[in-house]
Design a protein around this motif. Sequence first.
Motif, PDB file in Angstrom:
ATOM      1  N   LEU A 294       2.705 -11.258 -13.285  1.00  0.00           N
ATOM      2  CA  LEU A 294       3.505 -12.081 -12.374  1.00  0.00           C
ATOM      3  C   LEU A 294       4.990 -11.748 -12.455  1.00  0.00           C
ATOM      4  O   LEU A 294       5.723 -11.905 -11.471  1.00  0.00           O
ATOM      5  CB  LEU A 294       3.278 -13.560 -12.680  1.00  0.00           C
ATOM      6  N   GLU A 295       5.445 -11.276 -13.603  1.00  0.00           N
ATOM      7  CA  GLU A 295       6.864 -10.987 -13.765  1.00  0.00           C
ATOM      8  C   GLU A 295       7.305  -9.762 -12.967  1.00  0.00           C
ATOM      9  O   GLU A 295       8.496  -9.560 -12.760  1.00  0.00           O
ATOM     10  CB  GLU A 295       7.190 -10.782 -15.244  1.00  0.00           C
ATOM     11  N   HIS A 296       6.349  -8.948 -12.529  1.00  0.00           N
ATOM     12  CA  HIS A 296       6.692  -7.731 -11.794  1.00  0.00           C
ATOM     13  C   HIS A 296       6.471  -7.851 -10.282  1.00  0.00           C
ATOM     14  O   HIS A 296       6.617  -6.861  -9.561  1.00  0.00           O
ATOM     15  CB  HIS A 296       5.885  -6.535 -12.323  1.00  0.00           C
ATOM     16  N   LEU A 297       6.132  -9.033  -9.813  1.00  0.00           N
ATOM     17  CA  LEU A 297       5.906  -9.185  -8.374  1.00  0.00           C
ATOM     18  C   LEU A 297       7.152  -8.813  -7.571  1.00  0.00           C
ATOM     19  O   LEU A 297       7.056  -8.278  -6.465  1.00  0.00           O
ATOM     20  CB  LEU A 297       5.491 -10.625  -8.054  1.00  0.00           C
ATOM     21  N   GLY A 298       8.304  -9.086  -8.135  1.00  0.00           N
ATOM     22  CA  GLY A 298       9.554  -8.777  -7.448  1.00  0.00           C
ATOM     23  C   GLY A 298       9.873  -7.298  -7.388  1.00  0.00           C
ATOM     24  O   GLY A 298      10.848  -6.880  -6.730  1.00  0.00           O
ATOM     25  N   GLU A 299       9.046  -6.456  -8.039  1.00  0.00           N
ATOM     26  CA  GLU A 299       9.261  -5.010  -8.005  1.00  0.00           C
ATOM     27  C   GLU A 299       8.909  -4.412  -6.638  1.00  0.00           C
ATOM     28  O   GLU A 299       9.282  -3.276  -6.335  1.00  0.00           O
ATOM     29  CB  GLU A 299       8.417  -4.319  -9.078  1.00  0.00           C
ATOM     30  N   VAL A 300       8.158  -5.167  -5.840  1.00  0.00           N
ATOM     31  CA  VAL A 300       7.780  -4.675  -4.508  1.00  0.00           C
ATOM     32  C   VAL A 300       8.981  -4.830  -3.580  1.00  0.00           C
ATOM     33  O   VAL A 300       9.410  -5.934  -3.277  1.00  0.00           O
ATOM     34  CB  VAL A 300       6.569  -5.447  -3.956  1.00  0.00           C
ATOM     35  N   GLU A 301       9.510  -3.709  -3.145  1.00  0.00           N
ATOM     36  CA  GLU A 301      10.706  -3.710  -2.308  1.00  0.00           C
ATOM     37  C   GLU A 301      10.337  -3.616  -0.830  1.00  0.00           C
ATOM     38  O   GLU A 301       9.366  -2.956  -0.467  1.00  0.00           O
ATOM     39  CB  GLU A 301      11.607  -2.532  -2.684  1.00  0.00           C
ATOM     40  N   PRO A 302      11.097  -4.263   0.028  1.00  0.00           N
ATOM     41  CA  PRO A 302      10.854  -4.136   1.472  1.00  0.00           C
ATOM     42  C   PRO A 302      10.942  -2.686   1.914  1.00  0.00           C
ATOM     43  O   PRO A 302      11.685  -1.873   1.357  1.00  0.00           O
ATOM     44  CB  PRO A 302      11.978  -4.971   2.094  1.00  0.00           C
ATOM     45  N   GLY A 303      10.140  -2.364   2.912  1.00  0.00           N
ATOM     46  CA  GLY A 303      10.121  -1.009   3.447  1.00  0.00           C
ATOM     47  C   GLY A 303      10.420  -1.009   4.931  1.00  0.00           C
ATOM     48  O   GLY A 303      10.835  -2.029   5.495  1.00  0.00           O
ATOM     49  N   PRO A 304      10.199   0.113   5.588  1.00  0.00           N
ATOM     50  CA  PRO A 304      10.442   0.185   7.033  1.00  0.00           C
ATOM     51  C   PRO A 304       9.464  -0.678   7.809  1.00  0.00           C
ATOM     52  O   PRO A 304       8.412  -1.069   7.291  1.00  0.00           O
ATOM     53  CB  PRO A 304      10.243   1.669   7.351  1.00  0.00           C
ATOM     54  N   GLU A 305       9.799  -0.945   9.046  1.00  0.00           N
ATOM     55  CA  GLU A 305       8.914  -1.698   9.918  1.00  0.00           C
ATOM     56  C   GLU A 305       7.582  -0.964  10.072  1.00  0.00           C
ATOM     57  O   GLU A 305       7.570   0.263  10.208  1.00  0.00           O
ATOM     58  CB  GLU A 305       9.551  -1.898  11.294  1.00  0.00           C
ATOM     59  N   PRO A 306       6.469  -1.693  10.041  1.00  0.00           N
ATOM     60  CA  PRO A 306       5.170  -1.029  10.224  1.00  0.00           C
ATOM     61  C   PRO A 306       5.113  -0.290  11.555  1.00  0.00           C
ATOM     62  O   PRO A 306       5.607  -0.776  12.577  1.00  0.00           O
ATOM     63  CB  PRO A 306       4.178  -2.197  10.205  1.00  0.00           C
ATOM     64  N   ALA A 307       4.522   0.892  11.524  1.00  0.00           N
ATOM     65  CA  ALA A 307       4.401   1.702  12.741  1.00  0.00           C
ATOM     66  C   ALA A 307       3.295   2.727  12.542  1.00  0.00           C
ATOM     67  O   ALA A 307       3.001   3.134  11.413  1.00  0.00           O
ATOM     68  CB  ALA A 307       5.714   2.412  13.062  1.00  0.00           C
ATOM     69  N   LEU A 308       2.680   3.132  13.647  1.00  0.00           N
ATOM     70  CA  LEU A 308       1.729   4.230  13.638  1.00  0.00           C
ATOM     71  C   LEU A 308       2.458   5.504  14.037  1.00  0.00           C
ATOM     72  O   LEU A 308       3.203   5.524  15.020  1.00  0.00           O
ATOM     73  CB  LEU A 308       0.582   3.964  14.621  1.00  0.00           C
ATOM     74  N   ASP A 309       2.246   6.570  13.300  1.00  0.00           N
ATOM     75  CA  ASP A 309       2.875   7.848  13.593  1.00  0.00           C
ATOM     76  C   ASP A 309       2.333   8.382  14.925  1.00  0.00           C
ATOM     77  O   ASP A 309       1.138   8.647  15.056  1.00  0.00           O
ATOM     78  CB  ASP A 309       2.555   8.828  12.462  1.00  0.00           C
ATOM     79  N   PRO A 310       3.201   8.548  15.935  1.00  0.00           N
ATOM     80  CA  PRO A 310       2.712   8.971  17.255  1.00  0.00           C
ATOM     81  C   PRO A 310       2.279  10.432  17.307  1.00  0.00           C
ATOM     82  O   PRO A 310       1.666  10.850  18.289  1.00  0.00           O
ATOM     83  CB  PRO A 310       3.919   8.731  18.166  1.00  0.00           C
ATOM     84  N   GLU A 311       2.579  11.198  16.260  1.00  0.00           N
ATOM     85  CA  GLU A 311       2.143  12.588  16.259  1.00  0.00           C
ATOM     86  C   GLU A 311       0.687  12.704  15.815  1.00  0.00           C
ATOM     87  O   GLU A 311      -0.096  13.437  16.425  1.00  0.00           O
ATOM     88  CB  GLU A 311       3.035  13.429  15.343  1.00  0.00           C
ATOM     89  N   CYS A 312       0.328  11.966  14.775  1.00  0.00           N
ATOM     90  CA  CYS A 312      -1.039  12.103  14.266  1.00  0.00           C
ATOM     91  C   CYS A 312      -1.967  11.000  14.762  1.00  0.00           C
ATOM     92  O   CYS A 312      -3.148  10.972  14.406  1.00  0.00           O
ATOM     93  CB  CYS A 312      -1.057  12.165  12.741  1.00  0.00           C
ATOM     94  N   HIS A 313      -1.458  10.093  15.594  1.00  0.00           N
ATOM     95  CA  HIS A 313      -2.299   9.093  16.249  1.00  0.00           C
ATOM     96  C   HIS A 313      -2.176   9.260  17.764  1.00  0.00           C
ATOM     97  O   HIS A 313      -1.102   9.604  18.267  1.00  0.00           O
ATOM     98  CB  HIS A 313      -1.877   7.670  15.877  1.00  0.00           C
ATOM     99  N   TYR A 314      -3.246   8.987  18.467  1.00  0.00           N
ATOM    100  CA  TYR A 314      -3.225   9.069  19.931  1.00  0.00           C
ATOM    101  C   TYR A 314      -2.737   7.719  20.470  1.00  0.00           C
ATOM    102  O   TYR A 314      -3.464   6.729  20.479  1.00  0.00           O
ATOM    103  CB  TYR A 314      -4.625   9.370  20.460  1.00  0.00           C
ATOM    104  N   LEU A 315      -1.484   7.691  20.927  1.00  0.00           N
ATOM    105  CA  LEU A 315      -0.864   6.453  21.390  1.00  0.00           C
ATOM    106  C   LEU A 315      -0.308   6.568  22.796  1.00  0.00           C
ATOM    107  O   LEU A 315       0.147   5.570  23.361  1.00  0.00           O
ATOM    108  CB  LEU A 315       0.284   6.054  20.432  1.00  0.00           C
ATOM    109  N   GLU A 316      -0.346   7.776  23.366  1.00  0.00           N
ATOM    110  CA  GLU A 316       0.371   8.024  24.615  1.00  0.00           C
ATOM    111  C   GLU A 316      -0.480   7.836  25.861  1.00  0.00           C
ATOM    112  O   GLU A 316       0.033   7.933  26.986  1.00  0.00           O
ATOM    113  CB  GLU A 316       0.948   9.446  24.610  1.00  0.00           C
ATOM    114  N   GLY A 317      -1.760   7.563  25.715  1.00  0.00           N
ATOM    115  CA  GLY A 317      -2.642   7.459  26.869  1.00  0.00           C
ATOM    116  C   GLY A 317      -2.672   6.076  27.473  1.00  0.00           C
ATOM    117  O   GLY A 317      -1.838   5.202  27.167  1.00  0.00           O
ATOM    118  N   SER A 318      -3.652   5.856  28.345  1.00  0.00           N
ATOM    119  CA  SER A 318      -3.829   4.544  28.948  1.00  0.00           C
ATOM    120  C   SER A 318      -4.220   3.531  27.871  1.00  0.00           C
ATOM    121  O   SER A 318      -4.690   3.898  26.776  1.00  0.00           O
ATOM    122  CB  SER A 318      -4.922   4.601  30.012  1.00  0.00           C
TER     123      SER A 318
END
Length: 295
Positions: free
Chosen positions: A25-49
Amino acid sequence: MGLCDDVRERCAAIAARARFVRIDLEHLGEVEPGPEPALDPECHYLEGSGEDVAAYLLALDTINFGSGWFPTLRKRRVDGTEASGYRTVAWALADRWRAQGPWANDELAELDAAAVADVLGQDSGHELMSLYAGALRDLGGFLGQRSALELIESAGRSAERLAELLASGMAFFHDPPFFKRAQIAPNDLDLAGIGEFDDLDRVTIFADNLVPHVLRVDGVLHYDRDLAAMIDAGRLLQAGSPEEVEIRACAVHAGELVAALLGVPPRIVDSWLWNRGQAARYKARPRHRTRTVFY
């Protein structure tokens, strides 16, 4: 009780009586905020309909497992660097969508290992290709005459309901008490802008083998000596063994504690941890490996 609260309650109970894994429990604060969640548009198909992207993500999450086999896959290379097993699979599937579009439901229902291996650039005799083909056949049968968007709409703007539909409709999504892939599906759809889920923040973290590993490296999870030695030696953990279940359950419960501490939904904590796990310091140390269809 809905699926998400059932996951929370059962994982908390497992963590409370765990013998092989401990939450510091003393190390829970070790988790630091990161970037906003996102799917990589290069390796995921996101550009279609919307329909094609929904079909892609549903197919991807249907085969979003196999981490225990990933060291044996032929990995994609990008700028001289080897991609992860997940990115190798996601990218190859995206290439199929970009070149030929999605599989129709009746095509899904007839896929075999050779066809899947051809799409993913793997050997047809690899055990994972047969498992992927079976999962995709199940998806085709589960969808029947429905499109991916029609399935999403049937959940009535509820991420939890969609997870329940997937978990009850396909064996490889039925992963009690964790339901990792059933819960990650609506999260991925949301990141792609597909569907609207009023209760998305109810989902838990997605219990795999990377998120617990990051928590271990950061000092939040501690494994007993024999378990740690087994993992550090690269030996496989048996799916469903007490040790494997405790690792996943303690990761879920720790994720809940971190989310409460930082005032963010657990799915955001999961994204932070997963992204941190791509760094060299985490890759340098072995994580647990289990050959399972659940992650």
